[in-house]
Write a protein that holds these residues in place. Structure first.
Motif, PDB file in Angstrom:
ATOM      1  N   ARG A 256       4.134  -2.087 -11.604  1.00 43.10           N
ATOM      2  CA  ARG A 256       2.859  -2.452 -11.427  1.00 43.10           C
ATOM      3  C   ARG A 256       2.145  -1.470 -10.362  1.00 43.10           C
ATOM      4  O   ARG A 256       2.932  -0.831  -9.550  1.00 43.10           O
TER       5      ARG A 256
ATOM      6  N   LYS B 138       0.827  -1.324   0.099  1.00 45.89           N
ATOM      7  CA  LYS B 138      -0.058  -0.078   0.080  1.00 45.89           C
ATOM      8  C   LYS B 138       1.009   1.354  -0.159  1.00 45.89           C
ATOM      9  O   LYS B 138       0.682   2.286  -0.377  1.00 45.89           O
TER      10      LYS B 138
ATOM     11  N   ARG C 221      -3.532 -19.286  -6.109  1.00 43.97           N
ATOM     12  CA  ARG C 221      -3.710 -19.266  -7.580  1.00 43.97           C
ATOM     13  C   ARG C 221      -2.139 -19.604  -8.462  1.00 43.97           C
ATOM     14  O   ARG C 221      -2.228 -19.482  -9.566  1.00 43.97           O
TER      15      ARG C 221
ATOM     16  N   GLU D 186      -2.823 -11.157  -2.932  1.00 42.68           N
ATOM     17  CA  GLU D 186      -3.813 -11.757  -2.397  1.00 42.68           C
ATOM     18  C   GLU D 186      -4.194 -13.117  -3.277  1.00 42.68           C
ATOM     19  O   GLU D 186      -4.398 -14.248  -2.826  1.00 42.68           O
ATOM     20  N   ASP D 187      -4.008 -13.117  -4.633  1.00 35.07           N
ATOM     21  CA  ASP D 187      -4.095 -14.608  -5.358  1.00 35.07           C
ATOM     22  C   ASP D 187      -2.905 -15.432  -4.964  1.00 35.07           C
ATOM     23  O   ASP D 187      -3.157 -16.793  -4.900  1.00 35.07           O
TER      24      ASP D 187
ATOM     25  N   GLU E 202      -2.660  -1.292  -6.588  1.00 35.83           N
ATOM     26  CA  GLU E 202      -4.045  -2.010  -6.660  1.00 35.83           C
ATOM     27  C   GLU E 202      -3.781  -3.594  -7.128  1.00 35.83           C
ATOM     28  O   GLU E 202      -4.123  -4.666  -6.832  1.00 35.83           O
ATOM     29  N   GLU E 203      -2.963  -3.226  -8.477  1.00 39.66           N
ATOM     30  CA  GLU E 203      -2.487  -4.474  -9.117  1.00 39.66           C
ATOM     31  C   GLU E 203      -1.737  -5.480  -8.142  1.00 39.66           C
ATOM     32  O   GLU E 203      -2.012  -6.904  -8.123  1.00 39.66           O
ATOM     33  N   ASN E 204      -0.862  -5.021  -7.458  1.00 41.15           N
ATOM     34  CA  ASN E 204       0.009  -5.575  -6.355  1.00 41.15           C
ATOM     35  C   ASN E 204      -0.763  -6.321  -5.442  1.00 41.15           C
ATOM     36  O   ASN E 204      -0.542  -7.417  -4.980  1.00 41.15           O
ATOM     37  N   LEU E 205      -1.771  -5.619  -4.761  1.00 42.43           N
ATOM     38  CA  LEU E 205      -2.489  -6.133  -3.605  1.00 42.43           C
ATOM     39  C   LEU E 205      -3.457  -7.355  -4.337  1.00 42.43           C
ATOM     40  O   LEU E 205      -3.594  -8.310  -3.664  1.00 42.43           O
ATOM     41  N   ALA E 206      -3.990  -7.134  -5.692  1.00 40.32           N
ATOM     42  CA  ALA E 206      -4.764  -8.527  -6.232  1.00 40.32           C
ATOM     43  C   ALA E 206      -3.769  -9.548  -6.182  1.00 40.32           C
ATOM     44  O   ALA E 206      -4.241 -10.661  -5.708  1.00 40.32           O
ATOM     45  N   LEU E 207      -2.617  -9.214  -6.828  1.00 36.65           N
ATOM     46  CA  LEU E 207      -1.835 -10.387  -7.188  1.00 36.65           C
ATOM     47  C   LEU E 207      -1.549 -11.242  -5.839  1.00 36.65           C
ATOM     48  O   LEU E 207      -1.341 -12.374  -5.697  1.00 36.65           O
TER      49      LEU E 207
END
Ligand code: ATP
Ligand code: MG
Length: 564
Positions: free
Chosen positions: A158, A125, A174, A168-169, A161-166
């Motif tokens: 990146r 963040k 995943r 999380e994945d 947001e993209e880093n947070l999503a990745l």
């Protein structure tokens, strides 16, 4: 005093001044950086502790005590591959035995996985961490070298947001192992390679002994360790020199995570023992190949092995103190450890008679069938140990090498025509011996002087030799094990063919030893001085009722000088 002893005394005098860690702590307290001292010992549960770890334990615990602070025992179990609960238990036992009391502060780093995950999210963040698609090999390539700066990771652009999503994945499972990592965004051009966007989280689909299958991402050591320290309120995080170059990263982690009272890392030099193998790697090999009898084989310098062999916590503490704390890499002499245990047991251990290689001595003029009890002081240097009575009779055992039919010059023990003192008993004059068909001496004969009871000269005549003995009829049988180094690091750990270069004489087992009857009551871990021989300890593993097994802890300085 020997050279070694002089050196030891000198260094002990110099040592009164504070070591460099204490100086740092004093300054921190004076300047209000911290108002308390909180240390920890953070073993990875992947093997048994060794003498080097003892130094770290006693240092950390000692500082907490000295400054009236706190000491934590924390298992650094963030790595799911190697940890075993056998090691957790052995480490706890060893730390406790050394006297380092963690009270209710026993922690497991794996209990902080949630907080570590949150910390990683916080960095993302702040724009201070990003997900990378590079393989381990590419990361190495991109990292550059000592002379070349690194290259930017394509993932570093990146968005948050993209880093947070990745990330999380990654956590959700995943991605395959090795396909994604989280890196700290620091400086790919830093002269310190550890600061070139280090990996802080990796994907690893592995079960963890504590958290089971909850996680498939695990934090890297350099990221996890400062967080563990900060969570526990550690002030001074003491580690060994190889982490010196990692300190800027340690500082970066605690700063970026904005801990209100960030811990600080201090490095000191590892303890090495000359000619002795301490590394877990080698010891594991010896254990796994069945070359030694487990991690506590008395030839090793694991703490469990030292304990089994008969070392005391006090002797190890003394040794560690004599070694001192410094930043200079050096190696302590094994002889110094031996000095420490001798010093410690000199007054603590009763001195008793044990015959390691017995031959019978028959006193021809002693009355047949008679036994008398002779009073013997247990330790002339420590009255508190009291005294005992030792049976004496017509047939005794003495050491085989205390008799010679044709002695060289300056041999003052038993030979035909010579008179010696049987320790605490009588003067005995040797009259000859009996041999078997192979010429081996099976019995020594002599006559005693009844006026010399207690080993005192009746008329001022002197004897030059004093030997020890036990009553043949009333002695107890025992096994005694003598040890030498199993691997001499200086001679090379490996042979040319890659096998371990083992000392064939590392273990000598004597099975026919005869001990005075007072030994019959000996219990596991009891320690004794066998007069003229050395210090010995009852083996805790192999001793059974009626079957005593002793480990030689250390020989006496020069084995044939009478302890005064
Ligand atoms: P080894 O590889 O020798 O078994 P290690 O460093 O892998 O040791 P850890 O369980 O990671 O073992 O270490 C726990 C603590 O003990 C660390 O703080 C480490 O710095 C310290 N330590 C390890 N070896 C020594 C040593 N030889 N002297 C002093 N401290 C040591
Ligand atoms: Mg380690």
């Amino acid at each position: 005093m020997s050279e070694l002893e002089k050196e030891i005394v000198d260094s002990a005098e110099v040592k009164e001044s504070k070591n460099f860690i204490e100086q740092i702590i004093d300054k921190d307290l004076a300047e209000g950086v911290y108002d308390t001292v909180h240390t920890r010992f953070p073993p990875e549960p992947n093997g048994y502790l060794h003498i080097g770890h003892a130094k770290s334990i006693l240092l950390n615990y000692g500082l907490a005590q000295k400054y009236n602070g706190k000491f934590n025992l924390r298992f650094d179990d963030t790595n799911p591959t190697k940890e075993k609960s056998e090691f957790v238990e052995s480490i706890k036992a060893d730390v406790k035995w050394l006297g380092a009391d963690w009270e209710d502060r026993l922690f497991f780093a794996s209990n902080y996985f949630d907080q570590m995950y949150e910390a990683a999210v916080k960095l993302i963040k702040k724009g201070k961490a990003y997900v990378s698609d590079l393989s381990a090999e590419q990361i190495r390539e991109y990292r550059g070298s000592l002379t070349e700066p690194g290259k930017e990771d394509p993932g570093s652009v990146r968005s948050v947001e993209e880093n947070l999503a990745l990330f999380e994945d990654m956590k959700a499972g995943r991605y395959e192992d090795g396909s994604k990592v989280l890196r700290a965004r620091i400086d790919m051009a830093s002269p310190n390679i550890n600061m070139r966007d280090p990996v802080i989280y990796r994907v690893a689909h592995m079960s963890h002994q504590n958290t089971g299958d909850k996680w498939c991402i695990y934090p890297m050591y350099d990221f996890a360790h400062p967080i563990e320290d900060a969570i526990e309120g550690v002030t001074h995080s003491i580690c060994t020199l190889e982490f010196e170059d990692h300190r800027p990263l340690y500082d970066w982690v605690v700063r970026e995570l904005e801990y209100p009272h960030p811990p600080k890392q201090i490095e000191f030099a590892k303890l090495y023992l000359t000619n002795v193998v301490t590394g877990k790697r080698y010891i594991k090999k010896l254990v796994e190949q069945g070359i030694v009898d487990g991690w506590d084989d008395p030839r090793l310098v694991s703490i469990a092995a030292l304990r089994r062999r008969g070392f005391t916590p006090e002797s190890i503490k003394k040794f560690v103190e004599l070694c001192g704390i410094s930043k200079a890499q050096s190696s302590a002499d094994y002889a110094m450890l031996e000095y420490c245990i001798r010093e410690d047991l000199k007054t603590k251990a009763p001195r008793m008679m044990a015959i390691l290689d017995p031959v019978k001595l028959v006193i021809d003029n002693y009355p047949e069938g008679q036994t008398e009890m002779l009073p013997v002081v247990n330790n002339p240097e420590n009255e508190e140990l009291g005294s005992r009575e030792v049976p004496f009779g017509k047939e005794l055992y003495i050491e085989r090498d205390d008799f010679m039919e044709e002695p060289p010059k300056k041999y003052f023990r038993m030979f035909p025509g010579n008179e010696v003192r049987l320790m605490n008993a009588y003067f005995v004059k040797c009259t000859g011996c009996v041999k078997d068909e192979n010429g081996k001496v099976v019995e020594v004969h002599g006559t005693y002087d009844p006026e010399s009871r207690g080993g005192n000269s009746p008329d001022g005549r002197k004897v030059k030799g004093t030997i020890h003995w036990v009553s043949a009829a009333e002695s107890v049988k025992a096994q005694v094990r003598l040890y030498e180094n199993i691997i001499d690091e200086e001679k090379g750990v490996y042979n040319e063919d890659g096998s371990l270069n083992l000392n064939p004489n590392s273990l000598t087992t004597l099975t026919e030893c005869r001990l005075e009857p007072a030994f019959a009551k000996a219990q596991a871990y009891d320690r004794f001085q066998f007069v003229r021989q050395g210090f010995f300890c009852v083996d805790c593993k192999d001793t059974k009722p009626g079957e005593l097994v002793f480990n030689r802890i250390v020989s006496l300085k020069s084995s044939y000088v009478l302890p005064k």
